[in-house]
Design an enzyme around this catalytic site. Structure first.
Site, PDB file in Angstrom:
ATOM      1  CD  GLU A 152     -40.850  30.677  -7.219  1.00 39.01           C
ATOM      2  OE1 GLU A 152     -40.429  29.976  -8.172  1.00 39.01           O
ATOM      3  OE2 GLU A 152     -40.260  30.756  -6.119  1.00 39.01           O
TER       4      GLU A 152
ATOM      5  CG  ASP B 245     -43.327  10.406   2.557  1.00 33.96           C
ATOM      6  OD1 ASP B 245     -44.240   9.575   2.553  1.00 33.96           O
ATOM      7  OD2 ASP B 245     -42.219  10.209   3.104  1.00 33.96           O
TER       8      ASP B 245
HETATM    9  C1  NOJ Z   1     -45.075   7.467   4.425  1.00 30.53           C
HETATM   10  C2  NOJ Z   1     -45.424   6.701   3.184  1.00 30.53           C
HETATM   11  O1  NOJ Z   1     -46.814   6.705   3.012  1.00 30.53           O
HETATM   12  C3  NOJ Z   1     -44.844   5.307   3.349  1.00 30.53           C
HETATM   13  O2  NOJ Z   1     -45.299   4.429   2.359  1.00 30.53           O
HETATM   14  C4  NOJ Z   1     -43.350   5.444   3.337  1.00 30.53           C
HETATM   15  O3  NOJ Z   1     -42.771   4.171   3.542  1.00 30.53           O
HETATM   16  C5  NOJ Z   1     -42.888   6.393   4.445  1.00 30.53           C
HETATM   17  N1  NOJ Z   1     -43.654   7.609   4.488  1.00 30.53           N
HETATM   18  C6  NOJ Z   1     -41.436   6.759   4.284  1.00 30.53           C
HETATM   19  O4  NOJ Z   1     -41.269   7.642   3.203  1.00 30.53           O
END
Ligand code: NOJ
Ligand code: CA
Length: 592
Positions: A277, A225
């Site tokens: 790893e 993310d």
């Molecule tokens: C991107 C994710 O796809 C989204 O759903 C999320 O709210 C934000 N990052 C924050 O983590």
């Protein structure tokens, strides 16, 4: 090894070497990804909220569809202010989704079916309820004081934010006031998601420990993310408020100077080393192709030009893949599509792989982008599954689920609640890029009933069910050979049965008729031609020789074998249709 002399000899030699290497390509080269949003996929216990045992109950849908990899959005312990993207314990499962044993069971059951599993790692920030942050915010000198990004403010009493950085939503500062410390903390996304300080070695080690925790349990890799936002400018310089375009969306603030930094590329290398790893440990137990291949993979959610994003691959030592989001805001126009394919091909030449995405849990559904025109959605599905690159399908895309309109006043999405509660509905309802992500997160539609097979009858689901359920559902579409679901199944099947489609090279065909585009995928002797007509009129695309239809989006698509009036073998494509053709024998004259 002898090499023939002359440029042709050399290029033939290179081609032969590449062909041989392709045969040994890692499993993720031919991966197809299905994204599950756990809260909305399947509810196993009648509380109206999807959960991990629910995913297991529906795993056979993925097998029927023909995908080979499951990516599960976060299900870790969380106050759910951003529905799991705000983690408060990286090594446990949120109670509404199940227990740790359910995560293990999910991995096991997926592997038993020959499916790989990717989890979603939120590395940029934690929840503000994470014990680390609770401790960090409590004083300036606690052991975790430096685990997040704290700065003194400017102006009298330091009550002005340290610099002008804004949150991703752009209209407010990215800094939040911490009363106890009388300092500001950075929260690039939402105030409830404080950014971790990755320049602190203890943070790095602790986060890597969580990564190892899941690798040990057998997960095949991670979607990362906000990966390009993790390491910030150490000088915390002000940025220019300069309008820009990112992934086809206009932005009023240009984040690029603090995104995708060299340090962030270095982090990609470090994470990859952690994954390595585990190259010889655990992993899949299915009997599918490549089951012996244990490589764990990383796919980054990153934003920027293809050229910038390629740096995350770090010459094979970084992330294996980066999401390319351009098609989330596609223009239904052959010139635009062609330009993107050319760009991706040039920027991610073999052995790199581009990626293609038409939908995810954050953005408007594909069907809404094409004005509800299923024929166009079918053309785009064909592109997605026949181009060279890893495709991702978001749950419900395969049955053409559309956006569920939900007024802002009813939104559960924190983006709306935090940043746009003032937005008049009359304005919101006209926005092309939807603000309320709830609209694309409603329950997966398994059958036409009011609770769509997502939960027990009579249960109130956490978000309302879409009224398109009567036709857009798995049960109804499974029984219909002409449904979107049947098309997706046919495309996945063709992709896995033909090496040319999952591992072959891609050559765009020059000079196809107006409104159309075509490309050839080839692997050794096998050649597959894909032709798409995105124009308003029917078109004839030459095939260069005899061919047979593998998949067509429209029953009216027809092959012509040549006649007095039409000497070249061609395929007749109605407006908004596409076809996948197996070509008989080598011939370079396709499309000429
Ligand atoms: C991107 C994710 O796809 C989204 O759903 C999320 O709210 C934000 N990052 C924050 O983590
Ligand atoms: Ca449940």
């Amino acid at each position: 090894m002898t090499e023939r002399s002359g440029p042709t000899g050399r290029s033939e030699h290179r081609r032969a070497v590449v062909e041989r290497c392709r045969a040994m390509a890692p499993w993720w080269h031919s991966m197809t990804v299905y994204q599950v949003y756990p809260r909305s996929f399947m509810d196993s216990n009648g509380d109206g909220i999807g959960d991990l045992p629910g995913i297991v109950q529906r795993l056979d849908h993925l097998v029927d569809l023909g995908v080979d990899t499951l990516w599960v959005s976060p299900f870790f312990t969380s106050p759910q202010e951003d529905f799991g993207y705000d983690v408060s314990d990286y090594c446990d499962v949120a109670p509404e989704y199940g227990k740790l044993a359910d995560a293990d069971h999910l991995i096991e059951e997926a592997h038993r079916r020959g499916l790989r599993v990717l989890f979603d790692l939120v590395l940029n920030h934690t929840s503000h309820e994470h014990p680390w942050f609770v401790e960090s915010r409590s004083s300036r000198d606690n052991p975790k004081a430096d685990w997040y990004i704290w700065r003194d403010g400017r102006g009298p009493g330091g009550r002005k934010p340290p610099n002008n950085w804004r949150s991703v939503a752009e209209i407010t500062s990215g800094w939040q006031w911490g009363e106890e410390r009388q300092q500001w903390y950075l929260a690039s996304f939402l105030p409830c998601q404080p950014d971790l300080n990755w320049r602190n070695d203890e943070v790095r080690e602790e986060m890597f420990r969580s990564v190892r925790f899941w690798l040990e349990r057998g997960v095949d890799g991670f979607r990362l993310d906000m990966f390009g936002d993790i390491t910030k400018d150490p000088e915390f310089r002000d940025l220019n408020l300069r309008p820009t375009m990112v992934g086809g969306i206009p932005r009023i603030w240009d984040r690029s100077p603090i995104q995708n930094t060299d340090d962030n590329v270095e982090l990609a290398r470090e994470l990859r080393a952690v994954c390595r790893e585990f190259d010889d440990v655990g992993g899949p137990v299915g009997d599918g192709p490549g089951a012996a291949d244990r490589e764990r993979i990383l796919i980054g959610e990153v934003f920027g030009s293809a050229e910038q994003l390629r740096r995350f691959l770090a010459g094979g030592d970084g992330l294996q893949l980066v999401f390319l989001f351009d098609f989330l805001t596609f223009r239904y126009d052959p010139k635009w599509v062609r330009a993107r394919i050319e760009e991706f091909e040039q920027t991610f030449p073999w052995p790199a792989q581009p990626t293609y995405v038409l939908e995810n849990h954050d953005r408007t559904r594909l069907l809404d982008r094409v004005g509800g025109d299923v024929a166009k959605a079918r053309v785009l599905a064909t592109l997605l599954l026949t181009l060279r690159g890893v495709p991702t399908v978001y749950q419900g895309q395969e049955i053409g689920q559309s956006n569920t309109f939900i007024p802002l006043a009813d939104a559960k999405d924190p983006i709306v609640k935090t940043y746009f509660p003032w937005m008049p509905e009359a304005v919101n309802s006209r926005l092309k890029e939807r603000l309320n992500r709830d609209e694309v997160r409603t329950p997966m539609q398994w059958d036409p009933s009011p609770t769509v097979g997502f939960t027990e009858p009579g249960v109130t689901t956490w978000l309302p069910v879409n009224e398109d359920r009567r036709t857009a559902n798995v049960e109804t579409q499974s029984a219909d050979a002409d449904s979107l679901l049947s098309l997706y199944k046919a495309l996945f099947a063709a992709r896995s049965q033909h090496r040319a489609l999952h591992e072959g090279r891609l050559d765009l065909v020059p000079g196809t008729p107006k409104g159309t585009l075509a490309w050839v995928r080839s692997d050794g002797e096998e050649r597959v031609l894909v032709a798409a007509n995105l124009g308003r009129d029917a078109a004839l695309v030459p095939t260069g020789g005899p061919a047979s239809v593998l998949v067509a989006t429209d029953r009216a698509v027809q092959l012509t074998n040549g006649s007095a009036s039409l000497p070249a073998p061609s395929v007749w494509l109605p407006a908004n249709s596409a076809v996948v053709l197996l070509l008989d024998g080598p011939d370079d004259s396709v499309g000429a």
